[in-house]
Write an enzyme that holds these catalytic residues in place. Structure first.
Site, PDB file in Angstrom:
ATOM      1  N   SER A 146      42.634  57.334  37.385  1.00 15.88           N
ATOM      2  CA  SER A 146      43.024  57.420  39.105  1.00 15.88           C
ATOM      3  C   SER A 146      44.430  57.360  39.135  1.00 15.88           C
ATOM      4  CB  SER A 146      42.347  55.909  39.728  1.00 15.88           C
ATOM      5  OG  SER A 146      43.104  54.773  38.952  1.00 15.88           O
TER       6      SER A 146
ATOM      7  N   GLY B 266      33.669  33.792  44.878  1.00 15.63           N
ATOM      8  CA  GLY B 266      32.549  33.126  45.062  1.00 15.63           C
ATOM      9  C   GLY B 266      31.308  33.524  44.659  1.00 15.63           C
ATOM     10  N   LYS B 267      31.225  34.231  43.505  1.00 13.73           N
ATOM     11  CA  LYS B 267      29.992  34.860  42.958  1.00 13.73           C
ATOM     12  C   LYS B 267      28.960  33.338  42.576  1.00 13.73           C
ATOM     13  CE  LYS B 267      31.980  37.074  39.885  1.00 13.73           C
ATOM     14  NZ  LYS B 267      33.203  37.032  40.056  1.00 13.73           N
TER      15      LYS B 267
ATOM     16  N   GLY C 124      32.509  41.486  41.060  1.00 19.27           N
ATOM     17  CA  GLY C 124      33.684  41.252  41.563  1.00 19.27           C
ATOM     18  C   GLY C 124      34.661  40.506  40.652  1.00 19.27           C
ATOM     19  N   PRO C 125      36.087  40.495  41.430  1.00 16.02           N
ATOM     20  CA  PRO C 125      36.818  39.708  40.508  1.00 16.02           C
ATOM     21  C   PRO C 125      36.864  38.410  40.693  1.00 16.02           C
ATOM     22  CG  PRO C 125      37.701  40.542  42.779  1.00 16.02           C
ATOM     23  CD  PRO C 125      36.550  41.078  42.484  1.00 16.02           C
ATOM     24  N   PRO C 126      37.325  37.594  39.909  1.00 17.08           N
ATOM     25  CA  PRO C 126      37.273  36.197  39.943  1.00 17.08           C
ATOM     26  C   PRO C 126      37.837  35.478  41.140  1.00 17.08           C
ATOM     27  CG  PRO C 126      38.465  36.711  37.942  1.00 17.08           C
ATOM     28  CD  PRO C 126      38.574  38.022  38.669  1.00 17.08           C
ATOM     29  N   GLY C 127      37.286  34.489  41.346  1.00 12.12           N
ATOM     30  CA  GLY C 127      37.516  33.736  42.559  1.00 12.12           C
ATOM     31  C   GLY C 127      36.903  34.058  43.872  1.00 12.12           C
TER      32      GLY C 127
ATOM     33  N   LYS D  61      41.594  48.421  45.979  1.00  9.08           N
ATOM     34  CA  LYS D  61      43.035  49.170  45.945  1.00  9.08           C
ATOM     35  C   LYS D  61      43.858  49.185  47.390  1.00  9.08           C
ATOM     36  CE  LYS D  61      41.626  52.280  42.427  1.00  9.08           C
ATOM     37  NZ  LYS D  61      41.383  53.843  42.014  1.00  9.08           N
TER      38      LYS D  61
END
Length: 790
Positions: free
Chosen positions: A692, A366-367, A361-364, A735
């Site tokens: 895409s 909560g991984k 997932g993208p940064p931030g 998206k």
């Protein structure tokens, strides 16, 4: 003066307590004095008749009490005195007579003793003469054994006719403990004194003979490299003979091995290395390498595990406390604990291997913090290593012991840090591992993350099989494209997409605002954020998939509030009397002008511009595709904007389909005969690629050819073929969230991506219109007005 010459001494003398020193009558003795009480006693003696009562103290106290002093001591006279720089004094005293302390008292800073001389009459009997002769023979033997002793000692002893003086002189010269010397002083019988001196001489001669044996044995074939070894062996033999040898290092290591309860294979390796260490001299270069290796073997928690909390309900509660939403991850952990609980009921053991998860997932979003919550929910230790920028295979597997400074890899180091063999192990930024000339770390991770192999992971440094099957591995990644395919195949992928505005609002309320208020010293009941203010921060001051920037902005507001409260001179400033309400209208005062504004309508206000959405490793984002016709064409297609090969192919495919279907699309088929076509994607410094953008490019080209603007509230995604079919793409959730952040009302997506809409948050599905399409013509009907028939 002889011992039998009478002399009158004062009945009270300054007392000087001695530590580990006994002064005998009829001898001279230097003494270093540093204690204030002792210095005061010396000063009192020097001010009078220079006489002192010297007595041994029974403890090591700095200021002994009268009851801590021996009763028998020596009356002595100070013959010399010198001051030293540290404030102490050095004195040379002459023992005059043995005396008994009837009473010792402390008066201020001085000890005083009421003394009674204890005379020692000397009677020359045959037994006394025999002992004197025996002592002289022992002196001769000692001089013959030890070449280092002064030959003047023979003449000195031979010149003394007084047996008492001889006993006291030798007692002061022989290395004996203070308690033994005190016994000689206290003996009333002269024969007993001589017996003790003879026994001490015998012991010294035995030590000298043993020392000679050691020297003779060690000096045979001795080289320069063996000199230090010889000296240590000599010291060891002397200490063993005296019973003063310290506990050997090898014995200490063996005790640690037994206490560690190592597996049999590890126990054999540790024992073998300790045996090697024991046979090796500490001066050897390999000695410290083996010692370090043994320490590492013992530091790994081979038999230590923490007890899992196998309560799925409690685990779900912990996860819900720490994180909002993320239901997929929470369900996966609950499933794992439920299976473990059932298996433990059936077999009584936990045999299920730990899952190997990969949070993408993208940064931030909560991984990393989610991994910490999982460890807390399962009652396990948590360790984390960052793999970002790692290029050396040895970082994972360790260095071989043949290298100077070799150490185990990060896996073993993390197990040592955790102190258990079943931690939650986070491999952060696994997508940023890169290969270098030192090897491929991603390939080394294959053994770590393969459930069929990691029960016997082998570190190059330890060279011992390590069981990693009980470890719960969690990898984090921003994208999957850069992860080694074989490594990706071994992990269970769980996507953590970005958050919607409603989700960010809940996260800010439950987690971010309370944490920031606590960090900035503000009481929660005194600061209140309105929903409108939070929504405005989300929409106008941040534009991200995660919540990291949102937390920074909330922190900035908290700092402003803290500064205003702390600088109010009379504590009546904003928030001093009542709670501070942060409203949407106040944000410009706290955070300045908004950083982001919805500019979709402005960007698509001209023909030839279409709004597309793209997936990036930081989440979804909106991009604009521009198309323009240039007169006096030469059939040229110009592509700019740092487009990758896939996007260039999409643009050419779109042009070919538009030319082939020009009639149905309402454009002139010969448009390239009279014009060049320029397709541009702004933000040219940023490389862009991916399958895409075909629908978006075709829509922009048709818009330019028709000279019609695209609807400002429409965004689209999807790839097209030469025949105009719309192919499915990935990242629909990211998206759609990006489109929602930019105020898009209608979202065009491939028909085959329609099942992906089920993963969208309810507020996104309810607030936007999703139009699945199968052909380009269907997309154009939504994005552009109907074509003008010609």
């Amino acid at each position: 003066m002889s011992a039998d010459e009478p002399r009158n001494y004062p009945s009270e003398l300054p007392a000087l307590a001695l530590r580990d020193t006994v002064v005998f009558p009829l001898t001279l003795q230097p003494i270093a004095i540093t204690r204030p009480t002792s210095i005061e006693s010396v000063n009192r003696a020097l001010a009078g008749d220079r006489l002192l009562f010297l007595v041994l103290q029974t403890t090591d106290d700095e200021e002994p009490q009268p009851e801590q002093l021996k009763k028998i001591g020596t009356i002595a006279a100070i013959r010399q005195m010198a001051k030293v720089p540290n404030g102490g004094v050095h004195v040379v005293v002459e023992g005059l007579a043995r005396a008994r302390a009837d009473l010792v008292s402390r008066s201020g800073q001085i000890l005083r003793a009421a003394v009674t001389p204890a005379p020692e009459p000397v009677e020359r009997t045959l037994e006394v003469d025999a002992y004197v002769r025996r002592i002289r023979d022992l002196i001769d033997r000692a001089l013959s054994v030890a070449s280092g002793l002064s030959q003047e000692l023979r003449g000195l002893v031979g010149g003394i006719d007084d047996p008492l003086r001889l006993a006291y002189l030798l007692s002061s010269l022989i290395d004996m403990k203070a308690e033994e010397k005190q016994l000689i002083l206290e003996h009333e019988d002269l024969v007993a004194k001589l017996q003790a001196v003879a026994a001490a001489l015998n012991r010294e001669i035995a030590l000298l003979e043993l020392k000679g044996k050691i020297e003779n044995a060690a000096q045979q074939e001795m080289t320069d490299a063996q000199r230090q070894y010889f000296l240590r062996q000599q010291l060891k033999a002397i200490q063993d003979e005296l019973g003063e040898g310290e506990k050997p290092e090898a014995q200490e290591l063996r005790s640690r091995v037994e206490a560690a309860k190592l597996p049999e294979s590890v126990h054999q390796v540790a024992t073998r290395e300790i045996d090697r260490l024991e046979r090796m001299t500490p001066a050897s270069p390999e000695y410290q390498m083996i010692r370090t290796y043994i320490d590492w073997v013992l530091d790994v928690p081979w038999s230590t595990t923490t007890e899992d909390r196998l309560d799925p309900i409690a685990a779900r509660q912990v996860l819900d406390e720490d994180h909002y939403d993320l239901d997929k991850v929470k369900e996966r952990i609950v499933e794992y604990l439920a299976v473990q609980k059932l298996k433990s009921r059936q077999s009584g053991t936990l045999s299920m291997k730990g899952p190997i998860l990969c949070f993408v997932g993208p940064p931030g979003v909560g991984k990393t913090s989610l991994g910490q919550s999982i460890a807390r929910a399962m009652n396990r230790k948590f360790v984390r290593i960052s793999l970002g920028g790692v290029r050396d295979e040895a970082e994972i597997r360790g260095h071989r012991r043949t290298y100077i400074g070799a150490i185990p890899g990060r896996i073993v180091q993390a197990l040592k840090q955790a102190g258990a063999m079943n931690p939650v192990f986070m491999l952060d930024e696994i997508d940023k591992v890169s290969a270098g000339f030192q090897g491929d770390p991603a390939a080394a991770l294959l053994e770590v993350l393969d459930p069929a192999q990691n029960h016997s992971f082998r570190d190059h440094y330890l060279e011992i099989n390590i069981d990693l099957s009980k470890v719960l591995f969690i990898a984090t990644s921003n994208q999957l494209g850069t992860i080694h395919p074989a490594l990706l195949d071994r992990m269970e992928i769980i996507s953590l997409a970005g958050y919607s505005e409603e989700e960010k609002l809940h996260i800010a309320r439950q987690y971010l605002i309370p944490r920031q208020l606590d960090e900035h010293g503000l009481r929660r009941e005194r600061v209140e954020f309105d929903d409108g203010a939070i929504r405005r921060i989300i929409a106008e001051y941040t534009r991200e998939a995660g919540v990291r920037s949102l937390e920074r902005q909330i922190g900035a507001v908290a700092r402003k509030i803290a500064a205003r409260i702390a600088t109010a001179p009379d504590q009546t400033g904003p928030g001093a009397q009542g709670p501070v309400h942060v409203q949407a209208a106040d944000l410009q005062d706290y955070l300045g002008s908004p950083r982001f504004k919805d500019d979709v309508a402005f960007r698509v206000s001209r023909p030839g511009v279409a709004t597309g959405v793209a997936w990036t490793e930081t989440g979804g984002d909106v991009l604009f595709v521009e198309a323009s016709l240039l007169p006096a064409g030469h059939h040229n297609l110009i592509l700019t904007g740092q487009l990758g090969s896939v996007m260039q192919e999409s643009a050419r495919a779109a042009v070919s389909h538009i030319r082939a279907s020009a009639g149905s699309l309402g454009v002139a088929p010969e448009f390239l005969d009279t014009h060049d076509l320029h397709v541009h994607v702004p933000a040219g410094a940023i490389p862009k690629d991916g399958p895409s953008a075909g629908v978006t490019m075709a829509t922009a080209i048709v818009s330019a050819l028709r000279n019609q603007t695209v609807r400002e509230d429409v965004a689209m995604t999807g790839e097209i073929t030469l025949s105009g079919l719309v192919l499915p793409v990935g990242g629909i959730r990211e998206k759609a969230l990006a489109a929602r952040r930019h105020g898009i009302a209608t979202f065009i997506l491939p028909k085959r991506n329609e099942p992906d809409l089920a993963e969208l948050p309810p507020e996104v599905k309810d607030g936007m219109r999703f139009v699945p399409v199968e052909t380009l013509e269907e997309a154009l009907k939504v994005a552009l007005p109907p074509p003008i028939s010609k």
